[in-house]
Design an enzyme around this catalytic site. Structure first.
Site, PDB file in Angstrom:
ATOM      1  N   ASP A 152      34.520  59.845  34.814  1.00 17.41           N
ATOM      2  CA  ASP A 152      35.359  58.667  34.990  1.00 17.41           C
ATOM      3  C   ASP A 152      35.531  58.442  36.494  1.00 17.41           C
ATOM      4  O   ASP A 152      36.170  59.241  37.179  1.00 17.41           O
ATOM      5  CB  ASP A 152      36.719  58.896  34.324  1.00 17.41           C
ATOM      6  CG  ASP A 152      37.628  57.682  34.408  1.00 17.41           C
ATOM      7  OD1 ASP A 152      37.296  56.729  35.136  1.00 17.41           O
ATOM      8  OD2 ASP A 152      38.683  57.686  33.733  1.00 17.41           O
ATOM      9  N   SER A 173      31.150  41.490  43.892  1.00 21.95           N
ATOM     10  CA  SER A 173      31.069  40.260  43.098  1.00 21.95           C
ATOM     11  C   SER A 173      31.194  39.062  44.015  1.00 21.95           C
ATOM     12  O   SER A 173      31.840  39.140  45.076  1.00 21.95           O
ATOM     13  CB  SER A 173      32.170  40.219  42.038  1.00 21.95           C
ATOM     14  OG  SER A 173      32.219  38.937  41.411  1.00 21.95           O
ATOM     15  N   TYR A 187      41.138  40.884  39.631  1.00 25.32           N
ATOM     16  CA  TYR A 187      39.698  41.181  39.714  1.00 25.32           C
ATOM     17  C   TYR A 187      39.144  40.704  41.057  1.00 25.32           C
ATOM     18  O   TYR A 187      38.412  41.436  41.743  1.00 25.32           O
ATOM     19  CB  TYR A 187      38.963  40.510  38.566  1.00 25.32           C
ATOM     20  CG  TYR A 187      37.467  40.712  38.586  1.00 25.32           C
ATOM     21  CD1 TYR A 187      36.901  41.895  38.118  1.00 25.32           C
ATOM     22  CD2 TYR A 187      36.614  39.715  39.076  1.00 25.32           C
ATOM     23  CE1 TYR A 187      35.522  42.086  38.145  1.00 25.32           C
ATOM     24  CE2 TYR A 187      35.247  39.897  39.104  1.00 25.32           C
ATOM     25  CZ  TYR A 187      34.707  41.077  38.638  1.00 25.32           C
ATOM     26  OH  TYR A 187      33.330  41.265  38.672  1.00 25.32           O
ATOM     27  N   ALA A 227      40.738  40.292  43.826  1.00 28.38           N
ATOM     28  CA  ALA A 227      41.285  41.144  44.891  1.00 28.38           C
ATOM     29  C   ALA A 227      40.565  42.488  44.957  1.00 28.38           C
ATOM     30  O   ALA A 227      40.280  43.003  46.049  1.00 28.38           O
ATOM     31  CB  ALA A 227      42.780  41.354  44.665  1.00 28.38           C
ATOM     32  N   SER A 228      40.265  43.065  43.798  1.00 30.93           N
ATOM     33  CA  SER A 228      39.595  44.367  43.782  1.00 30.93           C
ATOM     34  C   SER A 228      38.201  44.272  44.394  1.00 30.93           C
ATOM     35  O   SER A 228      37.770  45.161  45.131  1.00 30.93           O
ATOM     36  CB  SER A 228      39.522  44.916  42.358  1.00 30.93           C
ATOM     37  OG  SER A 228      38.642  44.151  41.547  1.00 30.93           O
ATOM     38  N   LYS A 229      37.489  43.183  44.109  1.00 31.91           N
ATOM     39  CA  LYS A 229      36.137  43.018  44.643  1.00 31.91           C
ATOM     40  C   LYS A 229      36.158  42.664  46.123  1.00 31.91           C
ATOM     41  O   LYS A 229      35.272  43.076  46.887  1.00 31.91           O
ATOM     42  CB  LYS A 229      35.381  41.961  43.837  1.00 31.91           C
ATOM     43  CG  LYS A 229      35.065  42.392  42.403  1.00 31.91           C
ATOM     44  CD  LYS A 229      34.251  43.670  42.373  1.00 31.91           C
ATOM     45  CE  LYS A 229      33.830  44.065  40.969  1.00 31.91           C
ATOM     46  NZ  LYS A 229      33.014  45.305  40.946  1.00 31.91           N
TER      47      LYS A 229
END
Length: 330
Positions: free
Chosen positions: A105, A189, A202, A204-206
């Site tokens: 993980d 992305s 999503y 923000a994470s990318k």
């Protein structure tokens, strides 16, 4: 310090314009020469060791197959270890000389250390690290609807998997990649630089992934090559599940996972800094930089149109319910 800031505010803009006008042509020529060099001296990955996270499906699976066709040795990592068996068998049939599978993980720091150590223990080296593992929530939500943040804990987990999942493995792999003068390929992305509504966490994470690896590129210099991948919507199981919950996503053209994987590996072997697939997505970048007002207006218009359409369909469905009951009674 205040006086220096005022001086920079006054002098730096015109000075930058002058420097840009002088350096643009030489830099463009230099980039063209480097492009030709990369095309001629592309890396041969035969018998090199490639570690791919999130390799059980989607882009990660296709990346495993593409590297296998080129004769690379593979270390395949995924939380769904049972699915890696099929991927490993197919990779061998495509020409992979050796492959190992590891259940891990990526959101857990100890698991990331484990799969890097196991890869080194098995193969003795590491040449390419492909940070592909990521999640995409099927529940899309407007920011103002985040009334109870606890309800969206799975969405917040984007940061653990999409960001830290790429960072943890990279930190443990850096010493070995320096030794082999290897490469890091990270799947971010297009949403990292062209954010879409209802995908705030999503996006923000990318964006965090892109910024982290751009910073890392500056720090490690030429010792490790870094290719940042910013794909558009690619036809995968994750994207399909998202489309089930949001009609507007079904209207976005989707690229092939296999073609995307081919473009990624080719770019990584050339040493490209960035790759975007499908290539038409790159057209959105100058619009976002030069005309952000136009982009914001267009996205807002499409979003409102989609929401109004959904409301109309819901009202139409409700209006038919009494008619159905009347028919049943008769």
């Amino acid at each position: 310090m205040v006086s220096i800031t005022k001086l920079l505010n006054f002098a730096l803009p015109p000075l930058s314009l002058i420097l840009l006008s002088i350096l643009t042509l030489p830099l463009l020529l230099w980039k063209q020469l480097m492009y030709v060099k990369k095309m001629v001296y592309t890396e041969n990955v035969a018998n090199k060791v490639v570690l791919i996270t999130g390799a059980a499906s989607g882009i990660g699976q296709q990346l495993a197959y593409e590297y296998a066709r080129r004769g690379a040795k593979l270390s395949l990592v995924d939380i769904r270890k049972e699915k890696l068996v099929t991927v490993a068998d197919e990779a061998r049939s495509l020409g992979c000389p050796d492959v190992t599978i590891i259940g891990a993980d990526v959101s857990k720091v100890q698991d990331c250390k484990q799969f890097v150590d196991e890869t080194l223990n098995y193969f003795g080296r590491l040449d390419h690290l492909v940070n592909n593992a990521g999640i995409f929530s099927g529940k899309l939500v407007v920011i103002e609807d985040f009334h109870e943040v606890s309800e969206y804990t799975p969405v917040m987990n984007f940061q653990d998997t999409n960001f830290w999942g790429a960072v943890y493995g990279t930190l443990y792999a850096i010493p070995y990649l320096k030794m082999s003068k290897g490469k890091i390929i990270v799947i971010a992305s297009g949403c990292g630089w062209f954010p879409l509504p209802k995908l705030s966490i999503y996006n923000a994470s990318k964006a965090a992934v892109i910024n982290f690896f751009e910073c890392l590129r500056m720090e490690v210099g030429w010792r490790i090559g870094i290719t940042i991948v910013t794909p558009g919507f690619i036809k995968t199981d994750l994207a399909s599940r998202a489309m089930e919950h949001e009609a507007i996503l079904r209207k976005i053209p989707m690229g092939s996972a296999r073609k995307c994987a081919t473009a990624i590996v080719e770019s990584a072997c050339r040493g490209d800094k960035y790759v975007t697939d499908p290539s038409w997505v790159k057209v959105l970048f100058p619009w976002k930089v030069l005309f952000p007002e136009v982009v914001d207006f267009a996205i807002r218009f499409i979003l409102e149109l989609s929401q109004n359409s959904s409301i109309m369909k819901a009202n139409l469905h409700l209006s038919r319910i009494p008619e159905l009951k009347t028919c049943n009674m008769e």
